[in-house]
Design a protein around this motif. Sequence first.
Motif, short mmCIF file in Angstrom:
data_model
loop_
_atom_site.label_atom_id
_atom_site.label_comp_id
_atom_site.label_asym_id
_atom_site.label_seq_id
_atom_site.Cartn_x
_atom_site.Cartn_y
_atom_site.Cartn_z
N TYR A 327 57.17 148.16 8.96
CA TYR A 327 57.40 147.46 7.71
C TYR A 327 56.14 146.77 7.18
CZ TYR A 327 57.68 143.27 10.71
OH TYR A 327 57.42 142.27 11.61
N TYR A 328 56.14 146.56 5.86
CA TYR A 328 55.18 145.68 5.21
C TYR A 328 55.71 144.25 5.29
CZ TYR A 328 53.32 149.87 2.86
OH TYR A 328 52.80 151.10 2.57
N LEU A 329 54.80 143.30 5.43
CA LEU A 329 55.16 141.88 5.39
C LEU A 329 54.78 141.35 4.01
CD1 LEU A 329 56.26 139.43 6.90
CD2 LEU A 329 53.95 139.02 7.77
N VAL A 330 55.78 140.95 3.24
CA VAL A 330 55.60 140.62 1.83
C VAL A 330 55.88 139.14 1.60
CG1 VAL A 330 56.43 141.08 -0.51
CG2 VAL A 330 56.23 142.96 1.13
N LYS A 331 54.96 138.50 0.90
CA LYS A 331 55.12 137.09 0.55
C LYS A 331 55.67 136.98 -0.88
CE LYS A 331 52.38 132.94 -0.31
NZ LYS A 331 51.00 132.46 -0.46
N ASN A 332 56.77 136.28 -1.04
CA ASN A 332 57.41 136.12 -2.34
C ASN A 332 57.07 134.75 -2.91
OD1 ASN A 332 58.93 136.92 -4.51
ND2 ASN A 332 60.91 136.64 -3.53
N SER A 333 57.55 134.47 -4.13
CA SER A 333 57.27 133.18 -4.78
C SER A 333 58.57 132.50 -5.22
CB SER A 333 56.34 133.39 -5.99
OG SER A 333 56.85 134.38 -6.87
N TRP A 334 59.61 132.64 -4.37
CA TRP A 334 60.90 132.00 -4.67
C TRP A 334 61.19 130.86 -3.71
CZ3 TRP A 334 64.15 137.14 -5.20
CH2 TRP A 334 63.71 137.82 -6.35
N GLY A 335 60.16 130.32 -3.09
CA GLY A 335 60.31 129.18 -2.20
C GLY A 335 60.62 129.59 -0.77
N PRO A 336 60.42 128.69 0.19
CA PRO A 336 60.63 129.00 1.61
C PRO A 336 62.08 129.15 2.02
CG PRO A 336 60.00 126.69 1.33
CD PRO A 336 59.85 127.34 -0.01
N ARG A 337 63.02 128.78 1.16
CA ARG A 337 64.43 128.94 1.51
C ARG A 337 64.91 130.36 1.26
NH1 ARG A 337 67.96 123.86 -0.65
NH2 ARG A 337 69.46 124.75 0.82
N PHE A 338 64.12 131.14 0.54
CA PHE A 338 64.50 132.53 0.27
C PHE A 338 64.14 133.42 1.46
CE2 PHE A 338 62.95 136.75 -0.82
CZ PHE A 338 64.10 137.31 -1.33
N GLY A 339 65.03 134.38 1.77
CA GLY A 339 64.72 135.41 2.75
C GLY A 339 64.34 134.85 4.11
N ASP A 340 63.29 135.40 4.69
CA ASP A 340 62.78 134.96 5.99
C ASP A 340 61.68 133.94 5.75
OD1 ASP A 340 61.91 134.64 8.56
OD2 ASP A 340 61.41 136.74 8.91
N HIS A 341 62.09 132.70 5.45
CA HIS A 341 61.16 131.60 5.17
C HIS A 341 60.23 131.94 4.00
CE1 HIS A 341 62.55 129.64 8.84
NE2 HIS A 341 62.34 130.77 9.48
N GLY A 342 60.75 132.69 3.05
CA GLY A 342 59.96 133.03 1.87
C GLY A 342 59.35 134.42 1.91
N PHE A 343 59.56 135.14 3.01
CA PHE A 343 58.96 136.45 3.20
C PHE A 343 60.04 137.55 3.23
CE2 PHE A 343 55.92 133.42 4.75
CZ PHE A 343 54.69 133.91 4.33
N ILE A 344 59.60 138.77 2.97
CA ILE A 344 60.47 139.95 2.98
C ILE A 344 59.79 141.03 3.80
CG2 ILE A 344 61.71 141.64 1.55
CD1 ILE A 344 60.07 138.92 -0.32
N LYS A 345 60.58 141.82 4.48
CA LYS A 345 60.06 142.98 5.21
C LYS A 345 60.58 144.25 4.54
CE LYS A 345 59.97 140.44 9.59
NZ LYS A 345 60.58 140.29 10.94
#
Length: 365
Positions: A327-345
């Motif tokens: 998987y790619y490790l992706v950083k989102n901008s919806w805050g740390p409560r989203f997904g895996d502490h703000g990240f998506i795989k």
Amino acid sequence: MSEVIEMIMILIIVTLCFLMIPFNLQPNTVIEARKKFDTFIRLYGKPYRYNVREYEHRFQIFRSSLNKIATLNAHRAENDTAIYGITQYADLTDQEFLQLKLADLKQSQTLDKFIIESKSSEMKDDIIFSRAKRAALKIPENLPKVVDWREKGVVAPVKSQGACGACWAFSVVDTIASITAIKRQQNVTDLCVEQVINCAGNDNFGCDGGDTCRLLEWLRSNNHKLTTQKECRTVLSLENGTTCLFGKALKGEFMTVEKYTCASLVDREDLMLRYLANHGPIVAAVNAISWQYYLGGVIQYHCDGSFEELNHAVEIIGYNLESNIPYYLVKNSWGPRFGDHGFIKIQIGKNLCGIANRVSIIDLI
């Protein structure tokens, strides 16, 4: 005779009672849904708790979300596969979620042709502009199996764009911050994203949306230097209005764009892995409509990769080839409560969520 009839009636009533017990023991799905909804309201501080009409409207949407979540999870094939559940967006319709979180990536007709605006000799040789038939992913030799730039201290903290439609700015600014830290061989320093949101031209519209490639073009052509978050002042008030406080880069500073790509790497995700390993984080446009209920795990399904569906921009900060599902490790901008502490795989090699459709690799001077 009457005693026999009475006995028969008693037996019938008792039998019916026993037959009805299983039905009475079944949980009431509406009651269970309402309990979850009330917990959801408290957890996320929803403002309509005492507004009867709005409460009921959102509750019906929430019940629909529960059904969608069950459908999404029905396709889980492995423990590592993405899991979906109740998030802060579970009371939004699909259209509301799209408008709130994903209507901010405004793509340029010119740049959507995947023209590289400025390319190094390596990029000229390697990047192929093609949407040919999907080929098997070829992992470059001697490539690290796991890359996570957070471990080097060069990834800025996860931010929340809130109701501001500026994923295009957050993804680019945080990637520039990472590349700056890598080139300077130091820990990351947060850069002033508000400076870009408030000031970037070239058909970028602040919280009303923008385009990652047009932003990079604007930063490079104007030789703009991003300031740190600590020094963040975006505008100067004047008698005739305001002016943006963008400084011109000085020789030796690493906070200005020298060259970048805006390229399709469909069928060439091996290049994404190579740049992630050897260069640093990269920017990608994605289709994030299915992320509304994402809690964690690797996305393998329910994420259309077509170019026409791109609606969001993110920073890719690494990958994992040792996982059961690479998987790619992706950083989102919806805050740390989203997904895996703000990240998506997101699974590698299938252009899931359109992750390879529109990729930007940034070089700084």
